[in-house]
Design a protein around this motif. Structure first.
Motif, PDB file in Angstrom:
ATOM      1  N   ASP A 465     -14.304 -39.119  -7.566  1.00  0.00           N
ATOM      2  CA  ASP A 465     -15.408 -40.053  -7.360  1.00  0.00           C
ATOM      3  C   ASP A 465     -15.079 -41.076  -6.277  1.00  0.00           C
ATOM      4  O   ASP A 465     -13.920 -41.293  -5.923  1.00  0.00           O
ATOM      5  CB  ASP A 465     -15.725 -40.774  -8.680  1.00  0.00           C
ATOM      6  CG  ASP A 465     -17.180 -41.209  -8.786  1.00  0.00           C
ATOM      7  OD1 ASP A 465     -17.889 -41.175  -7.761  1.00  0.00           O
ATOM      8  OD2 ASP A 465     -17.604 -41.576  -9.896  1.00  0.00           O
ATOM      9  N   ASN A 467     -17.015 -44.930  -5.447  1.00  0.00           N
ATOM     10  CA  ASN A 467     -18.137 -45.749  -5.890  1.00  0.00           C
ATOM     11  C   ASN A 467     -18.395 -46.991  -5.042  1.00  0.00           C
ATOM     12  O   ASN A 467     -18.795 -48.024  -5.561  1.00  0.00           O
ATOM     13  CB  ASN A 467     -17.927 -46.171  -7.350  1.00  0.00           C
ATOM     14  CG  ASN A 467     -18.276 -45.047  -8.312  1.00  0.00           C
ATOM     15  OD1 ASN A 467     -19.356 -44.481  -8.257  1.00  0.00           O
ATOM     16  ND2 ASN A 467     -17.334 -44.697  -9.171  1.00  0.00           N
ATOM     17  N   CYS A 505     -17.880 -36.346  -5.857  1.00  0.00           N
ATOM     18  CA  CYS A 505     -18.848 -37.315  -6.359  1.00  0.00           C
ATOM     19  C   CYS A 505     -18.657 -38.618  -5.598  1.00  0.00           C
ATOM     20  O   CYS A 505     -17.523 -39.001  -5.305  1.00  0.00           O
ATOM     21  CB  CYS A 505     -18.659 -37.554  -7.861  1.00  0.00           C
ATOM     22  SG  CYS A 505     -19.793 -38.783  -8.561  1.00  0.00           S
ATOM     23  N   SER A 507     -20.718 -41.958  -6.325  1.00  0.00           N
ATOM     24  CA  SER A 507     -21.865 -42.582  -7.002  1.00  0.00           C
ATOM     25  C   SER A 507     -23.048 -41.610  -6.989  1.00  0.00           C
ATOM     26  O   SER A 507     -24.188 -41.979  -6.731  1.00  0.00           O
ATOM     27  CB  SER A 507     -22.252 -43.893  -6.315  1.00  0.00           C
ATOM     28  OG  SER A 507     -21.250 -44.849  -6.462  1.00  0.00           O
ATOM     29  N   GLY A 508     -22.759 -40.374  -7.259  1.00  0.00           N
ATOM     30  CA  GLY A 508     -23.767 -39.323  -7.115  1.00  0.00           C
ATOM     31  C   GLY A 508     -23.655 -38.704  -5.744  1.00  0.00           C
ATOM     32  O   GLY A 508     -22.581 -38.272  -5.307  1.00  0.00           O
ATOM     33  N   ASP A 527     -26.323 -39.718  -9.871  1.00  0.00           N
ATOM     34  CA  ASP A 527     -26.067 -40.370 -11.154  1.00  0.00           C
ATOM     35  C   ASP A 527     -27.315 -40.394 -12.032  1.00  0.00           C
ATOM     36  O   ASP A 527     -27.216 -40.642 -13.237  1.00  0.00           O
ATOM     37  CB  ASP A 527     -25.592 -41.813 -10.928  1.00  0.00           C
ATOM     38  CG  ASP A 527     -24.131 -41.879 -10.523  1.00  0.00           C
ATOM     39  OD1 ASP A 527     -23.437 -40.852 -10.636  1.00  0.00           O
ATOM     40  OD2 ASP A 527     -23.682 -42.954 -10.096  1.00  0.00           O
TER      41      ASP A 527
END
Length: 717
Positions: A465, A467, A505, A507-508, A527
């Motif tokens: 991820d 973010n 990923c 945050s999507g 997300d």
């Protein structure tokens, strides 16, 4: 596939063709990109020049105007005032030196690229003699795909340093025509929304300076005829195989010609010492005359066969993710309880999301300290993984390795490792800072800590991820070096742990691009797991990405991102159309929906190959969404019918299916009704209706209320 003659070069594989030549002054001239030509013999669209008031005569030659000439490597300085593909202080010429054909493609170093097996590449060397700059244009064509790749390499062949301001791998000049632009826009939890508008005279550009390819403006574009539809009309698609800062420029001049460029943003100020070279990210061009649907099929096949990592078996296990089950409140007992519930309900993998590492109680702390929290996982991650796998499940783990929290051991030990460390107070996003991957010691550390955990525990899946955007980085060189380091890290981890599935990923879909797909098996699409929002997101994504690249799960209702209430069936049906599928539900919700979860897990398991390998078609968009998924053999067809809003006394709906084998018959699962392929493609398939009394017994009724869906399955008999 590559023909060379005194007239120029033609790259043609029977599906797509690209032609260029050397002009009288050594400038590379673009001739054609589009449908197959077969040969340049008898070619009818040679460049034309005429007197144009106020145009600059190149090198004193009357009617020779670079400002109106279709070029391969346009530069600024000799009368072409449009956007240049190559820009460097002092550059005012690029003339042909030599050309060669090679089997395969160019070694792009750390940059990702499409696999070159079976491809042919034409490399053309141009130089600026007075400046001592070499630019090599590489054009690659594959058999069986309507896709061509362009890459440029800029080398300093002088004895003094130079600065490179722009190097756009994709630069193509198109003849006068009335065209539309199709591109993707969005933000967090509403990625991949399709935009379409007319190309007006002037310059239109979009891109990202956020350190990622971004959900706002990912590096994809299509230029279409104004009357192009889903099924008919010409489409020229463009994509950049890159995940960082980028720019796309569409410029329509006063004579109606269009220039399309994709590459790194201008103003790079990239230093080139004598002998040094800069390789620009690979750009891909696609052409079809079969509308946006034809473009999608072309990209889907190319991504699956040439971009996504090769695996013997692309199977994706149905999983339970702990994030919306427990958020940060995870521990040994809770994870083991979820694992037992997941196995009982037919899941094949448990994914431990955020919250598992030392001191992590919320999003203010602990990023960078990638060891299991001893207070909640006292026996370590290796023992937890052993207990999960003992239940008969695979085990997956979430990381965010590029980030660090101020409240962490890593930051306390290495505050100088962050981007912006030389500033008074660098910006934070989600209460975190970005590690400077352009520093070799940071790159080595990230690879080491992830590899250490993968060695410690039996991990089958990594959710990688990111973010936040990258701020406080105004050095274009460091921004690019950051991406090269990330690519190296993931490439090394994949080599060391070939059995692990890596999911991208940010945050999507904030870094959902072809560059990441060269290194990651799939991408967490958004997300947002609300089915209504996901319809638009997955529909937009499907224009460029195959379903095998998309990941989703069934989340709770009310939805945690927008508060919308939806049925379990709607969440199940929309999530069906992703290659990786699962659940993120609490133990209480799993128990409350036990029968539906178990049935859905069985459905997802039995249709894995269909979703990862099948052909996807958008049959209808708008208030009603209808999708078709057809197995490679044509034996199975799945239709999603989704109606976003309820209305009284609605009309009957039907839809024509596509690409069924004529002469075949298909039986509807459940009702047993039999239809001929010709009837389904010409007369259409009736869709469910909300009035139960009006529904024939052979078709299930559509649920009442908003966001109603039905999943219809046909099998060839």
């Amino acid at each position: 596939m590559i023909e060379e003659s005194e007239k120029g070069w033609l790259l043609d594989n029977g599906l797509v063709a690209y032609a260029l030549r050397v002009g009288e002054d050594g400038v590379l001239e673009h001739l054609h990109f589009g449908g197959s030509l077969g040969s340049l013999a008898g070619f009818s669209a040679w460049p034309r020049q005429a007197y144009r008031s106020l145009q600059i005569d190149d090198r004193g030659k009357p009617f020779r105007h670079l400002g109106t000439l279709a070029q391969e490597l346009p530069f600024f300085g000799r009368g072409d005032f449009r956007s240049p593909a190559i820009a460097a202080p002092g550059l005012d010429e690029l003339v042909f030196e030599s050309a060669r054909k090679i089997e395969g493609g160019l070694d792009l170093g750390d940059l990702p690229s499409a696999r070159f097996e079976g491809a042919e590449t034409l490399q053309i060397r141009t130089v600026s003699r007075h400046m001592g700059l070499e630019v090599v244009l590489s054009l690659t064509l594959w058999p069986g795909h309507p896709v061509l790749a362009r890459t440029v390499t800029v080398r300093n062949i002088s004895d003094r340093p130079h600065l490179l301001d722009r190097a756009s791998s994709l630069s193509i000049d198109l003849p006068q025509a009335d065209r539309h632009i199709v591109h993707l826009t969005g933000s967090w939890a509403r990625e991949m929304h399709l935009q379409r508008h007319r190309i007006e005279t002037g310059r239109f550009s979009f891109g990202s300076c956020r350190g990622t390819s971004s959900a706002q403006h990912p590096p994809f574009i299509a230029l279409t005829d104004t009357d192009t539809t889903e099924l008919h009309g010409e489409v020229l698609g463009g994509a950049l195989v890159y995940s960082g800062n980028h720019e796309t420029v569409v410029e329509k001049d006063e004579f109606g010609a269009v220039r399309l460029q994709m590459g790194l943003p201008g103003g790079m100020r990239w230093p080139l010492a004598p002998g040094e070279a800069f390789i620009a990210p690979q750009a891909l061009l696609l052409h079809t005359d079969r509308g946006l649907g034809g473009m999608s099929h072309g990209w889907h096949d190319f991504v699956r066969e040439r971009l996504l990592p090769e695996r013997r078996e692309p199977y994706r296990p149905v999983y339970l993710n702990t994030w919306e089950s427990a958020y940060f409140e995870v521990d040994e007992d809770k994870v083991e309880k979820l694992a037992r519930a997941a196995k009982k309900l037919g899941c094949e993998m448990l994914v431990l999301d955020d919250g598992w590492f030392k001191g992590r109680r919320d999003d203010h702390t602990s990023l960078g300290d990638w060891q299991a929290d001893p207070k909640r996982f006292s026996r370590g991650m290796g023992e937890l993984a052993r207990r999960v796998t003992a239940e008969g499940l695979k085990f997956g783990l979430w990381f965010e390795p590029e980030m660090v929290s101020r409240e962490s051991d890593l930051y306390r030990e290495h505050p100088d490792w962050i981007i912006g460390a030389d500033r008074d107070r660098p910006g934070e996003g989600r209460n975190q800072l970005t590690l400077d991957l352009s520093r070799p010691e940071v790159e080595a550390h990230i690879e080491s800590v992830v590899a250490s955990m993968l060695r410690e525990a039996d991990i089958s899946y990594v959710k990688w991820d990111m973010n936040r955007f990258v701020s406080d980085l105004d050095d274009a060189k460091r921004a690019h070096l950051y991406m090269l380091a990330l690519y190296r890290i993931v490439r090394k981890l994949r080599k060391a742990f070939p059995g692990v599935v890596f999911e991208n990923c940010a945050s999507g879909g904030n870094r959902f691009d072809f560059g990441m797909l060269c290194l990651f098996d799939q991408t967490w699409t958004s997300d947002l797991c609300d089915p209504e929002g996901r319809l638009d997101i997955q529909s937009g994504a499907s224009h460029f990405f195959p379903l095998s690249a998309l990941a989703s799960y069934i989340g709770p209702s009310p939805n945690h991102q927008n508060g919308r209430i939806s049925s379990f069936e709607a969440r199940r049906d929309v999530a069906f159309f992703c290659g990786s599928r699962g659940f993120s539900l609490s133990a209480e919700e799993l128990e409350a929906h036990a029968s539906s979860v178990k049935e859905t897990a069985g459905l997802y398991t039995s249709t894995q190959s269909l979703v990862t390998k099948g052909r996807f078609d958008r049959l209808r968009t708008g208030a009603e969404i209808i999708w078709q998924l057809t197995s490679p053999s044509g034996d199975e067809v799945v239709i999603l019918y989704a109606r976003k809003r309820s209305e009284p006394n609605p009309p009957f709906a039907s839809v024509r299916l596509r690409n069924l084998e004529k002469g075949s018959a298909y039986r509807m699962e459940g009702s047993g009704e039999l239809w001929r392929a010709e009837s389904l493609m010409v007369a259409g398939l009736p869709m469910p209706h909300t009035d139960h009394r009006a529904n024939p017994p052979l078709m299930k009724a559509l649920p009442t209320g908003d966001m109603a869906t039905a999943l219809l399955r046909l099998r060839r008999v």
